[in-house]
Design an enzyme around this catalytic site. Structure first.
Site: not given
Length: 476
Positions: A112, A152, A217, A219-220
């Site tokens: 975010n 990110e 990371m 994942y996703d």
């Protein structure tokens, strides 16, 4: 200023390991999404719900970054004590009083927070310097053991094409390492995983030089943005992964890419999700991986985000409703469906396989996103934190890294502290007790159990701060 920083370092240095405890050979890096304290009912997860013995590193997520290079406290009321705030950060770092082997990290960034402000700061030497100074001072002031940088992602999600994010990211890490290193602070980063994305963002050999921990990371890798349903974090490629890009979207391909590109395996933490990605199927009859969907699936009662279900939400859902639970044998991950709802997720079996993979490939350990999505209350009929414990059993042969939790529930005995004075003190008190005959020695008392510590050479135990301190600053 330097003397104050050095003194602060000594105040926040991890205490010596408890006698009889085993220093973990692997890391279990656990993020807490601090906003979970606002979740309703049984989903509410605060610092008081963290078991400090189940992780080697706890990560406080998140603080933000301003274009000036200054840190941004996103939720001052929650994070700080100022103006009647809840003081969450203080409570978070106080967990080290329960488990002195625990390390705490401050995470800056997150999805975010975006990428643009990081790009602006990293492109300007003066702003990088200000950011480093802010980070060191914040860590020092609040008692963290290091920084987790969660940009990110460099070179992605913004339009600042004139900035060379890939090179600037290395420069930022180099300067952060130089600022943190004199105090023994840890520098870690959460990084993107698959080759087609990571190759844009990272010079892997260069960033590996400065990072102590690399949280991949993994994942996703799949979600409602795909044309067909697929599982969040498959361990291996599946039958439907026929293109070059699709074959990169699994844990095995991700980890091999990072190692082959120059990342030391012992610095890599295999990131695993404690949540699943949900879909709404185009047809109730098409429910195998690769089936068509029309978008995100249901939201959970706690996370309240369509397309996402935490494991705690899933296991409760499976108890209330009749879902079909399946296993994808090639990818070694579970999925489930009911009518037109479909979810690919993780369970204890799939996470044990991922932990075993980390062991076989000599990785540094496992990273978890995130604690609040485990069945932390044990509502599904078993133990608390079943996912986290299953990982620990593979990595350490027991359900926590140090064995401290089990030891601390035993009755006081000379074999624990080896000191009858400590045993007599701990019959009547809890917390830290200084040895009456040796100010550099102290004991941790918990429910009648006693554990002996020694301060580093030249320091003594300060009963005002419950930390080791300079002898001339302590009344002994």
């Amino acid at each position: 200023m330097w003397n104050c920083w050095i003194l602060g370092l000594l105040f926040t240095m991890p205490l010596m390991a408890i006698a009889g405890a085993t220093e973990p050979t692997k890391h279990v890096v656990c993020y807490q999404g601090t906003w979970s304290t606002y979740r309703p009912k049984e989903g509410k997860f605060g610092v008081e719900d963290i078991d400090p013995f189940l992780c080697t590193h706890l990560v406080y997520a998140f603080l933000g970054i301003q274009e000036s290079g200054e840190l941004r406290v996103i939720d001052p009321y929650l994070d700080l004590e100022d103006n009647g705030g809840l003081g969450n950060i203080k409570k978070f770092n106080a967990l080290k009083l329960k488990n002195p082997t625990l390390r705490t990290l401050l995470a800056v960034g997150g999805w975010n927070e975006g990428s643009k402000r990081f790009s602006i700061v990293a492109n300007d030497p003066e702003k990088r310097s200000r950011f480093v100074e802010q980070v060191v001072q914040f860590i020092q002031r609040h008692g963290f053991d290091g920084l987790d940088l969660d940009w990110e992602y460099p070179g992605q999600r913004h339009n600042l094409n004139e900035n060379n994010d890939r090179e600037n990211y290395v420069a930022l890490l180099k300067e952060l390492k130089a600022g943190l290193n004199p105090f023994g602070y840890i520098l870690s980063a959460a990084v993107g995983s698959a080759e087609f994305s990571a190759s844009i963002s990272y010079d892997i050999p260069a960033i590996s030089e400065y990072l102590d921990i690399i949280n991949v990371m993994a994942y996703d890798l799949h979600g409602p943005w795909d044309e067909s349903v697929a599982i969040n974090a498959p361990l291996y490629a599946g039958a439907n992964d026929t293109t070059q890009r699709a074959q990169q979207l699994n844990v095995d391909a991700v980890i091999k890419y990072w190692i082959d590109s120059g990342a030391p395996p012992e610095k890599l933490m295999l990131g695993v999700p404690f949540y699943g990605r949900t879909f709404t199927l185009a047809s109730a009859e098409g429910h195998m991986p690769g089936a068509l969907h029309i978008g995100r699936g249901i939201a959970g009662p706690y996370s309240r985000e369509p397309g996402v279900l935490g494991y705690n939400e899933l296991c409760e859902l499976f108890q209330r409703e009749q879902w079909t639970l399946s296993w994808e044998p090639m990818q070694q991950v579970p999925f489930a469906f009911r009518e037109r709802q479909w979810v690919g997720y993780e369970n204890t079996n799939s996470l044990m396989l991922k932990a075993q993979y980390a062991m076989e490939h000599k990785l540094g350990g496992i990273m978890i996103w995130s604690l609040e999505s485990d069945d932390f209350r044990g509502c599904c009929g078993g133990e608390s934190f079943p996912l986290l414990r299953s990982i620990n059993r593979v990595l350490f042969g027991r359900d926590n890294p140090t064995g401290l939790a089990a030891e601390m529930q035993q009755p006081a005995a000379a074999t624990q502290s080896g000191d009858g004075v400590a045993d007599s003190y701990c019959r009547d008190t809890n917390g830290y007790v200084r040895d009456p005959n040796n100010c550099s020695k102290f004991y941790y008392c918990n429910g009648g159990a006693s554990f002996m510590f020694d301060c580093p050479s030249g320091l003594v135990f300060d009963t005002n701060t419950n930390n080791c301190n300079y002898a001339d600053l302590v009344e002994c």
